[in-house]
Design an enzyme around this catalytic site. Sequence first.
Site, short mmCIF file in Angstrom:
data_model
loop_
_atom_site.label_atom_id
_atom_site.label_comp_id
_atom_site.label_asym_id
_atom_site.label_seq_id
_atom_site.Cartn_x
_atom_site.Cartn_y
_atom_site.Cartn_z
N ASP A 11 0.88 -1.16 0.00
CA ASP A 11 0.00 0.00 0.00
C ASP A 11 0.93 1.23 0.00
O ASP A 11 2.10 1.12 0.38
CB ASP A 11 -0.86 -0.04 1.26
CG ASP A 11 -1.69 1.20 1.44
OD1 ASP A 11 -2.37 1.61 0.47
OD2 ASP A 11 -1.65 1.79 2.54
N LEU A 12 0.42 2.37 -0.44
CA LEU A 12 1.28 3.56 -0.51
C LEU A 12 1.15 4.43 0.74
O LEU A 12 2.10 4.57 1.53
CB LEU A 12 0.92 4.37 -1.77
CG LEU A 12 1.70 5.66 -1.99
CD1 LEU A 12 3.18 5.38 -2.22
CD2 LEU A 12 1.13 6.44 -3.18
N ASP A 13 -0.06 5.00 0.90
CA ASP A 13 -0.28 5.95 1.99
C ASP A 13 -0.22 5.25 3.35
O ASP A 13 -1.03 4.37 3.62
CB ASP A 13 -1.65 6.64 1.82
CG ASP A 13 -1.72 7.44 0.52
OD1 ASP A 13 -0.74 8.15 0.24
OD2 ASP A 13 -2.74 7.36 -0.18
N THR A 19 1.14 10.43 3.50
CA THR A 19 0.41 11.48 2.79
C THR A 19 -0.86 11.89 3.53
O THR A 19 -1.52 12.84 3.12
CB THR A 19 0.01 11.01 1.37
OG1 THR A 19 -0.46 9.70 1.50
CG2 THR A 19 1.16 11.08 0.40
N LYS A 47 -8.69 7.18 6.12
CA LYS A 47 -7.49 6.42 5.72
C LYS A 47 -7.87 5.16 4.95
O LYS A 47 -8.69 4.37 5.42
CB LYS A 47 -6.63 6.08 6.93
CG LYS A 47 -5.93 7.31 7.47
CD LYS A 47 -4.93 7.00 8.56
CE LYS A 47 -4.27 8.28 9.03
NZ LYS A 47 -3.45 8.08 10.22
N GLY A 48 -7.27 5.00 3.78
CA GLY A 48 -7.51 3.80 2.96
C GLY A 48 -8.81 3.84 2.18
O GLY A 48 -9.12 2.92 1.43
N ARG A 51 -11.57 8.45 -2.75
CA ARG A 51 -11.79 9.90 -2.72
C ARG A 51 -13.28 10.25 -2.52
O ARG A 51 -13.63 11.06 -1.67
CB ARG A 51 -11.29 10.53 -4.01
CG ARG A 51 -11.18 12.04 -3.93
CD ARG A 51 -10.68 12.62 -5.24
NE ARG A 51 -9.44 12.00 -5.67
CZ ARG A 51 -8.90 12.14 -6.89
NH1 ARG A 51 -9.50 12.90 -7.78
NH2 ARG A 51 -7.77 11.55 -7.20
N SER A 116 -2.58 0.50 -4.45
CA SER A 116 -3.08 1.67 -3.73
C SER A 116 -4.42 2.15 -4.28
O SER A 116 -4.68 2.05 -5.47
CB SER A 116 -2.06 2.81 -3.85
OG SER A 116 -2.61 4.04 -3.44
N ALA A 117 -5.25 2.72 -3.40
CA ALA A 117 -6.54 3.30 -3.82
C ALA A 117 -6.35 4.65 -4.48
O ALA A 117 -7.26 5.17 -5.13
CB ALA A 117 -7.43 3.47 -2.59
N SER A 118 -5.16 5.22 -4.34
CA SER A 118 -4.96 6.61 -4.79
C SER A 118 -4.76 6.75 -6.29
O SER A 118 -3.95 6.05 -6.89
CB SER A 118 -3.75 7.21 -4.07
OG SER A 118 -3.48 8.49 -4.60
N ASN A 120 -3.51 9.36 -7.40
CA ASN A 120 -2.30 10.18 -7.48
C ASN A 120 -1.02 9.38 -7.24
O ASN A 120 0.07 9.96 -7.18
CB ASN A 120 -2.38 11.31 -6.44
CG ASN A 120 -3.48 12.31 -6.76
OD1 ASN A 120 -3.45 12.95 -7.81
ND2 ASN A 120 -4.47 12.43 -5.89
N LYS A 147 -10.85 -1.33 -1.59
CA LYS A 147 -10.58 -2.24 -0.47
C LYS A 147 -11.74 -2.07 0.52
O LYS A 147 -12.20 -0.95 0.70
CB LYS A 147 -9.26 -1.85 0.23
CG LYS A 147 -8.04 -1.91 -0.69
CD LYS A 147 -6.82 -1.26 -0.02
CE LYS A 147 -5.69 -1.06 -1.01
NZ LYS A 147 -4.55 -0.31 -0.47
N GLU A 171 0.22 -3.40 4.59
CA GLU A 171 -0.93 -2.50 4.64
C GLU A 171 -1.08 -1.83 6.01
O GLU A 171 -0.85 -2.48 7.03
CB GLU A 171 -2.21 -3.31 4.42
CG GLU A 171 -2.88 -3.10 3.11
CD GLU A 171 -3.56 -1.74 2.94
OE1 GLU A 171 -3.93 -1.43 1.79
OE2 GLU A 171 -3.72 -0.95 3.92
N ASP A 172 -1.50 -0.55 6.01
CA ASP A 172 -1.73 0.13 7.29
C ASP A 172 -3.21 0.25 7.63
O ASP A 172 -3.54 0.69 8.73
CB ASP A 172 -1.09 1.52 7.30
CG ASP A 172 -1.84 2.50 6.42
OD1 ASP A 172 -2.26 2.10 5.31
OD2 ASP A 172 -2.02 3.66 6.83
C1 BG6 Z 1 -5.70 6.10 -0.12
C2 BG6 Z 1 -5.69 7.01 1.08
O1 BG6 Z 1 -4.45 5.55 -0.31
O2 BG6 Z 1 -6.07 6.82 -1.29
C3 BG6 Z 1 -7.05 7.68 1.22
O3 BG6 Z 1 -5.40 6.28 2.25
C4 BG6 Z 1 -7.40 8.41 -0.09
O4 BG6 Z 1 -7.03 8.59 2.30
C5 BG6 Z 1 -7.34 7.42 -1.25
O5 BG6 Z 1 -8.69 9.00 0.01
C6 BG6 Z 1 -7.65 8.06 -2.60
O6 BG6 Z 1 -6.63 8.96 -2.92
P1 BG6 Z 1 -6.65 9.98 -4.12
O7 BG6 Z 1 -5.23 10.47 -4.20
O8 BG6 Z 1 -7.07 9.23 -5.36
O9 BG6 Z 1 -7.63 11.05 -3.79
MG MG Z 2 -2.79 3.14 3.53
#
Ligand code: BG6
Ligand code: MG
Length: 219
Positions: A11-13, A19, A47-48, A51, A116-118, A120, A147, A171-172
Site C-alpha cells: 500500500d502507498l499511503d 500522505t 485512511k484507505g 476519494r 493503492s486506492a490513490s 495520485n 478495499k 498495509e496500514d
Molecule cells: C488512499 C488514502 O491511499 O487513497 C485515502 O489512504 C485516499 O485517504 C485514497 O482517500 C484516494 O486517494 P486519491 O489520491 O485518489 O484522492
Molecule cells: Mg494506507
Amino acid sequence: MINEMRAAIFDLDGVIVDTAKYHYLAWKRLAKELGFEFSETDNERLKGVSRMRSLEILLEVGGLTLSDEAKTAAAARKNTWYVEYITRMDASEILPGAAHYLRFIRARGVKTALGSASKNAPTILERLGITPLFDAVVDGNKVSRAKPDPEVFLRAAHELGIPPASCVVFEDADAGIEAALRAGMGAVGVGRPEVLKKADMVIGGLWQLNILFNNQAEL
Ligand code: BG6
Ligand code: MG
C-alpha cells in the site's frame, strides 16, 4: 499463514509515505469552505478510503448533503489542493526503511508492486524517485472496487505473474488487511496490533524488517 514470499505488494499511503497529513489539510480546507470544522480524529476515518467515499464521510461529519454534481466538483477542488502539496514532496518523505527494504527484497528476486486506492500514486512515486523500485503499479485509476474488495491486490499479482498464495501485502488500513486476506495472500499490518487484528503479523514500520532480518548492508 504466510507462504514463501515471491511477490510483495505495498500500500502507498501510511506504508511507503505519510500522505495522510496532506489529505487532511486539503479536506480541512474544503470543510472550512463548506462552513464546518474537520478534526484530525475525523480524518482517521478517511485512511484507505476512496476519494468519493472520503467526501461522503466528510459531508456526514458536517451534516451536509450535496447533489452528485456538487460532490464531483468538491472532490475535484480537494484534489487540486492535494496535488499542490504532493508536487512539493521529495525523497526525504519516504518513511524510514521503506526504500531500503524494497531494494533488499528485489535484490533477492522478490517481485514488487504497489497496490493503492490513490489515483495520485504515480505522481507520488515520481516525486519520491522510487518508481523504478516497483515491477507493477496498480492504483485507483486501474481498479473500480475499493478495499476491502481484493481487486487491487489480485490485479497486482496478475500483473506480476505470481499466484496470490505466494504474495504478501503490506498495509496500514484494516480494510487493506481484509482485502489481502480475501485475495488469499499473506497480510503484514503496518501500524498498531490493536487496530490491525486480522493481520498475520504486525510491524511498526518497514524499518523494523531491516532490523529483524539484519539486512543492513548498503544496497
Ligand atoms: C488512499 C488514502 O491511499 O487513497 C485515502 O489512504 C485516499 O485517504 C485514497 O482517500 C484516494 O486517494 P486519491 O489520491 O485518489 O484522492
Ligand atoms: Mg494506507
